[in-house]
Design an enzyme around this catalytic site. Sequence first.
Site, PDB file in Angstrom:
ATOM      1  N   GLY A  31       0.841  -1.201   0.000  1.00 16.07           N
ATOM      2  CA  GLY A  31       0.000   0.000   0.000  1.00 16.07           C
ATOM      3  C   GLY A  31       0.871   1.244   0.000  1.00 16.07           C
ATOM      4  O   GLY A  31       2.094   1.172   0.137  1.00 16.07           O
ATOM      5  N   GLY A  34       2.476   5.504   4.354  1.00 13.01           N
ATOM      6  CA  GLY A  34       1.556   6.121   5.312  1.00 13.01           C
ATOM      7  C   GLY A  34       0.215   5.432   5.410  1.00 13.01           C
ATOM      8  O   GLY A  34      -0.659   5.842   6.181  1.00 13.01           O
ATOM      9  N   LYS A  37       0.806   0.088   6.827  1.00  9.78           N
ATOM     10  CA  LYS A  37       1.433  -1.247   6.691  1.00  9.78           C
ATOM     11  C   LYS A  37       2.225  -1.628   7.928  1.00  9.78           C
ATOM     12  O   LYS A  37       2.038  -2.695   8.506  1.00  9.78           O
ATOM     13  CB  LYS A  37       2.378  -1.275   5.492  1.00  9.78           C
ATOM     14  CG  LYS A  37       1.760  -0.986   4.148  1.00  9.78           C
ATOM     15  CD  LYS A  37       2.784  -1.103   3.021  1.00  9.78           C
ATOM     16  CE  LYS A  37       3.894  -0.062   3.114  1.00  9.78           C
ATOM     17  NZ  LYS A  37       3.477   1.338   3.037  1.00  9.78           N
ATOM     18  N   SER A  38       3.173  -0.759   8.340  1.00  5.85           N
ATOM     19  CA  SER A  38       4.067  -1.113   9.462  1.00  5.85           C
ATOM     20  C   SER A  38       3.285  -1.268  10.757  1.00  5.85           C
ATOM     21  O   SER A  38       3.494  -2.220  11.510  1.00  5.85           O
ATOM     22  CB  SER A  38       5.150  -0.041   9.641  1.00  5.85           C
ATOM     23  OG  SER A  38       5.869   0.130   8.452  1.00  5.85           O
ATOM     24  N   SER A 122       5.869  -1.753  -2.359  1.00  4.83           N
ATOM     25  CA  SER A 122       5.793  -2.728  -3.472  1.00  4.83           C
ATOM     26  C   SER A 122       4.701  -2.331  -4.464  1.00  4.83           C
ATOM     27  O   SER A 122       3.680  -3.005  -4.579  1.00  4.83           O
ATOM     28  CB  SER A 122       5.587  -4.152  -2.959  1.00  4.83           C
ATOM     29  OG  SER A 122       4.528  -4.264  -2.030  1.00  4.83           O
TER      30      SER A 122
HETATM   31  N1  LIG Z   1      10.374   7.867  -3.404  1.00  6.51           N
HETATM   32  C1  LIG Z   1       9.793   7.134  -2.424  1.00  6.51           C
HETATM   33  N2  LIG Z   1       8.662   6.440  -2.698  1.00  6.51           N
HETATM   34  C2  LIG Z   1       8.076   5.701  -1.701  1.00  6.51           C
HETATM   35  N3  LIG Z   1       8.549   5.594  -0.422  1.00  6.51           N
HETATM   36  C3  LIG Z   1       9.691   6.291  -0.160  1.00  6.51           C
HETATM   37  C4  LIG Z   1      10.352   7.081  -1.124  1.00  6.51           C
HETATM   38  N4  LIG Z   1      11.447   7.663  -0.549  1.00  6.51           N
HETATM   39  C5  LIG Z   1      11.463   7.230   0.722  1.00  6.51           C
HETATM   40  N5  LIG Z   1      10.421   6.417   0.971  1.00  6.51           N
HETATM   41  C6  LIG Z   1      10.223   5.726   2.255  1.00  6.51           C
HETATM   42  O1  LIG Z   1      10.630   4.381   1.984  1.00  6.51           O
HETATM   43  C7  LIG Z   1       9.622   3.468   2.342  1.00  6.51           C
HETATM   44  C8  LIG Z   1       9.271   2.605   1.158  1.00  6.51           C
HETATM   45  O2  LIG Z   1      10.282   1.631   1.047  1.00  6.51           O
HETATM   46  P1  LIG Z   1       9.844   0.244   0.404  1.00  6.51           P
HETATM   47  O3  LIG Z   1      11.068  -0.607   0.395  1.00  6.51           O
HETATM   48  O4  LIG Z   1       8.628  -0.254   1.083  1.00  6.51           O
HETATM   49  O5  LIG Z   1       9.475   0.709  -1.071  1.00  6.51           O
HETATM   50  S1  LIG Z   1       9.301  -0.234  -2.373  1.00  6.51           S
HETATM   51  O6  LIG Z   1       8.587  -1.456  -1.922  1.00  6.51           O
HETATM   52  O7  LIG Z   1      10.672  -0.514  -2.893  1.00  6.51           O
HETATM   53  O8  LIG Z   1       8.497   0.615  -3.315  1.00  6.51           O
HETATM   54  C9  LIG Z   1       8.398   4.234   2.712  1.00  6.51           C
HETATM   55  O9  LIG Z   1       8.088   3.752   4.010  1.00  6.51           O
HETATM   56  P2  LIG Z   1       6.576   3.619   4.476  1.00  6.51           P
HETATM   57  O10 LIG Z   1       6.125   5.044   4.630  1.00  6.51           O
HETATM   58  O11 LIG Z   1       6.664   2.887   5.776  1.00  6.51           O
HETATM   59  O12 LIG Z   1       5.807   2.876   3.400  1.00  6.51           O
HETATM   60  C10 LIG Z   1       8.796   5.694   2.742  1.00  6.51           C
HETATM   61  O13 LIG Z   1       8.753   6.204   4.059  1.00  6.51           O
HETATM   62  N1  LIG Z   2      -5.779   2.524  11.662  1.00  8.84           N
HETATM   63  C1  LIG Z   2      -5.127   3.680  11.873  1.00  8.84           C
HETATM   64  N2  LIG Z   2      -5.802   4.758  12.346  1.00  8.84           N
HETATM   65  C2  LIG Z   2      -5.151   5.934  12.544  1.00  8.84           C
HETATM   66  N3  LIG Z   2      -3.835   6.143  12.322  1.00  8.84           N
HETATM   67  C3  LIG Z   2      -3.135   5.077  11.846  1.00  8.84           C
HETATM   68  C4  LIG Z   2      -3.716   3.809  11.597  1.00  8.84           C
HETATM   69  N4  LIG Z   2      -2.750   2.969  11.141  1.00  8.84           N
HETATM   70  C5  LIG Z   2      -1.617   3.689  11.100  1.00  8.84           C
HETATM   71  N5  LIG Z   2      -1.821   4.953  11.532  1.00  8.84           N
HETATM   72  C6  LIG Z   2      -0.840   6.040  11.634  1.00  8.84           C
HETATM   73  O1  LIG Z   2      -0.519   6.392  10.304  1.00  8.84           O
HETATM   74  C7  LIG Z   2       0.872   6.705  10.179  1.00  8.84           C
HETATM   75  C8  LIG Z   2       1.494   5.801   9.125  1.00  8.84           C
HETATM   76  O2  LIG Z   2       1.433   4.450   9.597  1.00  8.84           O
HETATM   77  P1  LIG Z   2       2.574   3.423   9.146  1.00  8.84           P
HETATM   78  O3  LIG Z   2       2.257   2.133   9.788  1.00  8.84           O
HETATM   79  O4  LIG Z   2       3.916   4.020   9.364  1.00  8.84           O
HETATM   80  O5  LIG Z   2       2.290   3.329   7.563  1.00  8.84           O
HETATM   81  P2  LIG Z   2       3.228   2.718   6.421  1.00  8.84           P
HETATM   82  O6  LIG Z   2       4.080   1.670   7.079  1.00  8.84           O
HETATM   83  O7  LIG Z   2       2.265   2.157   5.418  1.00  8.84           O
HETATM   84  O8  LIG Z   2       4.014   3.862   5.902  1.00  8.84           O
HETATM   85  C9  LIG Z   2       1.468   6.497  11.565  1.00  8.84           C
HETATM   86  O9  LIG Z   2       1.530   7.762  12.212  1.00  8.84           O
HETATM   87  C10 LIG Z   2       0.473   5.591  12.262  1.00  8.84           C
HETATM   88  O10 LIG Z   2       0.456   5.792  13.664  1.00  8.84           O
END
Ligand SMILES: Nc1ncnc2c1ncn2[C@@H]1O[C@H](COP(=O)(O)OS(=O)(=O)O)[C@@H](OP(=O)(O)O)[C@H]1O
Ligand SMILES: Nc1ncnc2c1ncn2[C@@H]1O[C@H](COP(=O)(O)OP(=O)(O)O)[C@@H](O)[C@H]1O
Length: 226
Positions: A31, A34, A37-38, A122
């Site tokens: 997804g 933000g 996922k984590s 992804s």
């Molecule tokens: N350009 C760009 N696009 C998307 N995301 C970015 C980018 N630069 C840095 N980040 C941060 O890196 C996290 C995504 O890394 P991933 O390894 O999950 O990405 S991928 O699966 O290779 O597309 C992703 O973490 P999450 O926010 O937890 O999803 C971002 O915080």
């Molecule tokens: N169900 C939810 N309701 C409200 N806030 C959420 C929820 N799930 C995640 N968040 C908040 O959204 C932000 C992004 O979550 P995160 O797990 O880091 O997303 P991702 O790993 O996809 O980037 C964090 O600040 C987290 O606390």
Amino acid sequence: MTDIVWHQGTVSREDREKLLGQRGCVVWLTGLSGCGKSTIANELDRLLTSAGRATMLLDGDNIRHGLCAPPAMLAGEHGDAFAERFGLGFGEIDREENIRRIGSVAALMASAGLITLTAFVSPYRRDRDRARKIVEAAGEKGDFLEVFVDTPLEVCEKRDPKGLYKKARAGEIKNFTGISDPYESPADPEIHLRGGDDRTPTEQAQEIFDFLAGPGRRTATTESAG
Ligand SMILES: Nc1ncnc2c1ncn2[C@@H]1O[C@H](COP(=O)(O)OS(=O)(=O)O)[C@@H](OP(=O)(O)O)[C@H]1O
Ligand SMILES: Nc1ncnc2c1ncn2[C@@H]1O[C@H](COP(=O)(O)OP(=O)(O)O)[C@@H](O)[C@H]1O
């Protein structure tokens, strides 16, 4: 093709799964940045371990500090040429290699009998499908469970916990998923998880947990899984 020959191990996947009393599998959360996922993956990890299940969690941000580190993190120790060749950014082929590596590692972990949770943007269907193929080739169909964390872009952008959407909007980050880079939603995920703030991470994680615990699911104990 190559002079590399596969060596058949003496301990089988079934031996390892019997030891753990469970079936290994990969739960692949995908997804936008933000979307949750984590948070959901960590909550699911807690639910599973509290239920006595052996798990492992691979998270995009964390793996990009080690196995899939960017050139900037590698240059000091390994030099510029190595960093350029093996470091990963966010271009299309960098993401392809990131997901290829994680697909391979996740397959190894599932073969050890672990319920392996992966939380990566992804964004490309083709990369996720290849990860599925790698995992299922190491085990069987049904070992790879794609979970689409479907949180609207506007919600992700409002959350923006790392300020990356703000930077992406300002053009300070190139190829940012959802803003200046595509995200290809899963066509037929095993679980289509409604994201958003109106459900708690625990509720979302519980939905995945219940699916995994379902009859005949890969994570059931080896006896009941048949
Ligand atoms: N350009 C760009 N696009 C998307 N995301 C970015 C980018 N630069 C840095 N980040 C941060 O890196 C996290 C995504 O890394 P991933 O390894 O999950 O990405 S991928 O699966 O290779 O597309 C992703 O973490 P999450 O926010 O937890 O999803 C971002 O915080
Ligand atoms: N169900 C939810 N309701 C409200 N806030 C959420 C929820 N799930 C995640 N968040 C908040 O959204 C932000 C992004 O979550 P995160 O797990 O880091 O997303 P991702 O790993 O996809 O980037 C964090 O600040 C987290 O606390």
